[in-house]
Design an enzyme around this catalytic site. Structure first.
Site, mmCIF file in Angstrom:
data_model
loop_
_atom_site.group_PDB
_atom_site.id
_atom_site.type_symbol
_atom_site.label_atom_id
_atom_site.label_comp_id
_atom_site.label_asym_id
_atom_site.label_seq_id
_atom_site.Cartn_x
_atom_site.Cartn_y
_atom_site.Cartn_z
ATOM 1 N N HIS A 122 0.786 -1.088 -0.098
ATOM 2 C CA HIS A 122 -0.037 -0.086 0.114
ATOM 3 C C HIS A 122 0.830 1.201 -0.084
ATOM 4 O O HIS A 122 0.618 2.039 -0.817
ATOM 5 C CB HIS A 122 -1.045 0.164 1.256
ATOM 6 C CG HIS A 122 -1.768 -0.910 1.373
ATOM 7 N ND1 HIS A 122 -1.868 -1.835 2.588
ATOM 8 C CD2 HIS A 122 -2.828 -1.440 0.569
ATOM 9 C CE1 HIS A 122 -3.130 -2.508 2.289
ATOM 10 N NE2 HIS A 122 -3.488 -2.382 1.241
ATOM 11 N N LYS A 168 -17.591 -6.054 8.439
ATOM 12 C CA LYS A 168 -16.460 -6.734 8.327
ATOM 13 C C LYS A 168 -15.762 -6.670 9.634
ATOM 14 O O LYS A 168 -15.514 -5.727 10.183
ATOM 15 C CB LYS A 168 -15.442 -5.968 7.114
ATOM 16 C CG LYS A 168 -14.556 -6.719 6.544
ATOM 17 C CD LYS A 168 -14.113 -6.147 5.222
ATOM 18 C CE LYS A 168 -12.729 -6.733 4.721
ATOM 19 N NZ LYS A 168 -12.079 -5.971 3.582
ATOM 20 N N ARG A 218 -2.407 -5.935 -8.308
ATOM 21 C CA ARG A 218 -1.543 -6.742 -8.122
ATOM 22 C C ARG A 218 -1.367 -7.990 -9.189
ATOM 23 O O ARG A 218 -0.454 -8.205 -9.632
ATOM 24 C CB ARG A 218 -1.548 -7.553 -6.793
ATOM 25 C CG ARG A 218 -1.236 -6.635 -5.437
ATOM 26 C CD ARG A 218 -1.642 -7.201 -4.210
ATOM 27 N NE ARG A 218 -3.022 -7.535 -4.229
ATOM 28 C CZ ARG A 218 -3.998 -7.709 -3.184
ATOM 29 N NH1 ARG A 218 -3.409 -8.072 -2.006
ATOM 30 N NH2 ARG A 218 -5.204 -7.951 -3.424
ATOM 31 N N SER A 252 -2.870 -7.571 3.317
ATOM 32 C CA SER A 252 -3.248 -7.496 4.807
ATOM 33 C C SER A 252 -3.574 -8.753 5.167
ATOM 34 O O SER A 252 -3.139 -9.016 6.318
ATOM 35 C CB SER A 252 -4.296 -6.397 4.967
ATOM 36 O OG SER A 252 -3.918 -5.240 4.338
HETATM 37 O O1 PNS Z 1 -8.780 -2.999 0.936
HETATM 38 P P1 PNS Z 1 -10.107 -3.179 0.178
HETATM 39 O O2 PNS Z 1 -10.696 -3.930 1.081
HETATM 40 O O3 PNS Z 1 -9.828 -3.795 -1.384
HETATM 41 O O4 PNS Z 1 -10.871 -1.901 0.203
HETATM 42 C C1 PNS Z 1 -12.083 -1.892 -0.229
HETATM 43 C C2 PNS Z 1 -12.522 -0.287 -0.381
HETATM 44 C C3 PNS Z 1 -12.925 0.330 1.179
HETATM 45 C C4 PNS Z 1 -11.819 0.432 -1.250
HETATM 46 C C5 PNS Z 1 -14.163 -0.701 -1.094
HETATM 47 O O5 PNS Z 1 -14.676 -1.870 -0.297
HETATM 48 C C6 PNS Z 1 -15.014 0.254 -0.835
HETATM 49 O O6 PNS Z 1 -14.750 1.273 -1.966
HETATM 50 N N1 PNS Z 1 -16.020 0.545 -0.185
HETATM 51 C C7 PNS Z 1 -16.836 1.673 -0.083
HETATM 52 C C8 PNS Z 1 -18.400 1.306 -0.665
HETATM 53 C C9 PNS Z 1 -18.161 1.394 -2.107
HETATM 54 O O7 PNS Z 1 -18.034 2.536 -2.482
HETATM 55 N N2 PNS Z 1 -18.329 0.133 -2.735
HETATM 56 C C10 PNS Z 1 -17.981 0.313 -4.327
HETATM 57 C C11 PNS Z 1 -19.280 0.219 -5.111
HETATM 58 S S1 PNS Z 1 -19.020 0.038 -6.663
#
Ligand code: PNS
Length: 159
Positions: A17, A41, A90, A127
């Site tokens: 990250h 989560k 990745r 992570s």
């Molecule tokens: O590190 P991650 O788990 O890949 O992060 C995920 C994150 C927080 C970026 C993603 O879950 C997110 O954008 N969550 C907010 C809800 C949202 O906008 N979802 C996308 C709908 S298209």
């Protein structure tokens, strides 16, 4: 001012990250690292802890800010006047879901997503793997910043 957001769960932030954040900080005037709160989560670190861990790990980067959000990333973008999301990719396994999200976010909110290829040094890194490896006594010192390593060891020794 050109601003970009790096959203994620960051439970916890890894060197992978940080590599993306630092590279984005070279390209944009300001990078906002946005830690998403997902109440459904289960996380090892609380939202506040995750924010603090990233703040500490990025303190040398003057144009990086750390914030948090609930709900949609695009709503965070709108309320902070940020037109672009940067995501690290990745492997092809990341691509399908990221593509879907990027297209949804663009079609519904006009927010662009730019993908940055992960440094091959960290291509395997997540992570979840860091937590699992550390939990069973593995050495993750090359994979996370020192402050995260200390907190991981402290937290996982309690479980
Ligand atoms: O590190 P991650 O788990 O890949 O992060 C995920 C994150 C927080 C970026 C993603 O879950 C997110 O954008 N969550 C907010 C809800 C949202 O906008 N979802 C996308 C709908 S298209």
């Amino acid at each position: 001012m050109r601003r970009v957001v790096c959203p994620g769960s960051f439970d916890p932030v890894t060197n992978g990250h940080l590599d993306i954040i630092a590279r984005a900080a070279q390209l944009y005037d300001e990078v906002v690292v946005a830690v998403g709160a997902n109440p459904t989560k289960k996380t090892l670190f609380t939202l506040t802890e995750r924010v603090e861990l990233i703040r500490e790990a990025t303190k040398e980067l003057d144009n990086v800010l750390v914030d948090h959000f609930e709900g949609l990333t695009v709503d965070f973008c709108r309320s902070h006047n940020i037109p672009v999301i940067v995501k690290g990719l990745r492997a092809i396994s990341d691509f399908d879901y990221e593509l879907q999200m990027a297209q949804m976010n663009y079609s519904q909110a006009g927010v662009e997503t730019l993908f940055m290829t992960t440094n091959p040094l960290y291509a395997f890194l997540s992570s979840s793997l860091v937590k699992e490896f550390c939990q069973y006594g593995g050495d993750v010192s090359g994979l996370v910043p020192a402050n995260v390593l200390a907190q991981l060891n402290a937290r996982l020794s309690q479980t």
